[in-house]
Design a protein around this motif. Structure first.
Motif, PDB file in Angstrom:
ATOM      1  N   ARG A 107      16.138 -53.594 -33.748  1.00  0.00           N
ATOM      2  CA  ARG A 107      17.172 -54.546 -34.110  1.00  0.00           C
ATOM      3  C   ARG A 107      18.516 -54.247 -33.259  1.00  0.00           C
ATOM      4  O   ARG A 107      19.167 -55.275 -32.983  1.00  0.00           O
ATOM      5  CB  ARG A 107      17.195 -54.619 -35.483  1.00  0.00           C
ATOM      6  N   SER A 135      12.098 -58.670 -36.494  1.00  0.00           N
ATOM      7  CA  SER A 135      10.893 -58.159 -37.344  1.00  0.00           C
ATOM      8  C   SER A 135       9.561 -58.690 -36.799  1.00  0.00           C
ATOM      9  O   SER A 135       8.544 -57.917 -36.800  1.00  0.00           O
ATOM     10  CB  SER A 135      10.930 -58.695 -38.958  1.00  0.00           C
ATOM     11  N   SER A 175      11.921 -49.928 -36.132  1.00  0.00           N
ATOM     12  CA  SER A 175      12.087 -50.962 -36.227  1.00  0.00           C
ATOM     13  C   SER A 175      14.060 -51.517 -36.180  1.00  0.00           C
ATOM     14  O   SER A 175      14.447 -52.226 -35.743  1.00  0.00           O
ATOM     15  CB  SER A 175      11.762 -51.659 -37.446  1.00  0.00           C
ATOM     16  N   ARG A 207      13.003 -60.192 -44.650  1.00  0.00           N
ATOM     17  CA  ARG A 207      11.649 -59.551 -44.493  1.00  0.00           C
ATOM     18  C   ARG A 207      10.484 -60.807 -44.334  1.00  0.00           C
ATOM     19  O   ARG A 207      10.666 -61.940 -44.760  1.00  0.00           O
ATOM     20  CB  ARG A 207      11.171 -59.053 -45.966  1.00  0.00           C
TER      21      ARG A 207
END
Length: 412
Positions: free
Chosen positions: A362, A341, A358, A287
């Motif tokens: 990816r 991200s 998202s 993250r």
């Protein structure tokens, strides 16, 4: 900032990048690029620029739904024909009577009670909405045997549903594919179909959100991280809370009818094959720290000349990711490599709207089919020379390729 607008005709939520409602398909925004104001329902012109509007003056008509019950049997069995023509609202009001017949299923013979003698009864009547809702609010009478069968379908004795069957206090899915094009849609369609079938079998709302989650887990459609979010979205739009339970509201019943049409249409492509994906390794995705997020937001403030490329024309996760990397690495020169991200957050902050998740970002960047555009460097990525040339061709005016996001999302 909002990424959706409300259709002035059908009140459905539509992405703000679209000029037409994705539900009723009527024009909701002025197509003049210098105006792009929201239209007013039923008006013949845009009140922003005065441009005449041809397609939004006619609102979608409210068509009647025809309900047909046709039972034919030989020998000692009944022959019956009932037709009801009702509005969408009337369908909701008549749910206790016709709900058991709404979901398509294989035909089943009627069984005469042992005490009944051989007989043949033929009943045929077409009933309009006005005829149904009399002052006494009484429904048309059916032969006794037919009424028994309707009662059976609502008390859980009916085993003819093609999508679910009873297992204790739960329903077990008898199909895997709910025709959702993404994993999210598969779960949303499952939730709504489950709510409809549960009320049909047990004559009561689904007991709790935890019940939905357990049922989805039994069907192997559960995404533990995002399922609560999908369920909350549906609760706000398509489900009504009664006590601690949940049942379909009027809009939910209409949406279920739409899903069933997709399920039964052989010409509709199969949905996202969530059941073929390998289980998660259990490792957490990295993250962004608050410092990294603030850094990306600072990048997004800087001006970038996009030439002829219109961001609203981008539809594929792969293309979103390519443009994001191109701006960060080649135009702003903020980094040599970028994580998934960072790329996703930058695009979302820079252009405020994006039509993919998202996760799709990816998968697009790690997809083996896209190695001619992306190169990995540890957990980060950069564009290949071909990828860089591709984006620059869009900036120069070459149109983007049309395609389906599902290729990027599935990784197939």
């Amino acid at each position: 900032m909002s990424s959706t607008v409300t259709c002035p005709y059908c009140s459905a939520e539509t992405s703000s990048e679209y000029n037409f409602c994705t539900a009723c398909e009527l024009q909701i925004k002025c197509i003049d690029p210098n105006c792009n104001k929201m239209l007013i329902a039923g008006k013949a012109k845009c009140f922003g620029c005065g441009q005449a509007i041809a397609v939004t003056t006619n609102q979608p008509s409210s068509q009647l739904n025809k309900y047909v019950r046709d039972v034919k049997q030989n020998g000692e069995n009944y022959e019956e024909h009932i037709e009801l023509s009702v509005t969408d609202h009337a369908v909701s009001e008549l749910a206790p009577f016709i709900g058991a017949e709404m979901m398509p299923r294989p035909s089943q013979k009627l069984h005469d009670p042992l005490s009944q003698k051989s007989s043949t009864i033929a009943t045929q009547k077409t009933v309009s909405t006005n005829e149904i809702f009399t002052e006494s609010q009484e429904l048309p009478q059916l032969p006794a045997n037919a009424a028994d069968e309707v009662e059976d379908t609502q008390t859980g004795n009916d085993e003819r549903s093609p999508y679910f069957e009873v297992d204790g206090e739960f329903l077990i899915a008898t199909v895997k594919d709910f025709k959702g094009k993404t994993r999210a849609d598969q779960q949303r369609y499952f939730i709504l179909l489950y709510a409809a079938a549960y009320h049909r079998y047990f004559k009561k709302p689904v007991p709790s959100k935890e019940h939905f989650k357990t049922a989805a887990q039994k069907a192997s459609v559960l995404d533990p991280t995002n399922f609560p979010k999908y369920l909350n979205q549906l609760t706000r739009k398509y489900l009504s809370q009664i006590g601690s339970g949940y049942k379909l509201n009027h809009d939910g019943e209409k949406e279920v009818k739409h899903i069933i049409v997709l399920m039964e249409d052989e010409n509709v492509d199969a949905g996202f094959e969530y059941w073929t994906r390998s289980p998660s390794s259990g490792t957490k995705r990295p993250r962004l720290s608050n410092d990294d997020k603030n850094k990306v937001k600072e990048w997004a403030i800087e001006d970038v000349n996009m030439g002829e490329l219109k961001v609203r024309d981008i539809k594929k996760a792969r293309d979103y990711a390519m443009v994001s990397l191109w701006i960060i690495i080649h135009k702003l020169e903020k980094a040599k490599t970028v994580s998934c991200s960072q790329a996703y957050l930058f695009f979302k902050e820079k252009f405020e709207t994006i039509s993919v998740t998202s996760q799709a970002f990816r998968l697009a960047m790690s997809n083996s089919k896209n190695t001619n555009y992306f190169r990995p460097s540890g957990t980060q990525y950069f564009l290949t020379p071909e990828g860089e040339r591709k984006v620059e061709s869009w900036v120069a005016g070459e149109p983007l390729e049309s395609g389906n996001d599902t290729e990027d999302e599935t990784g197939n």
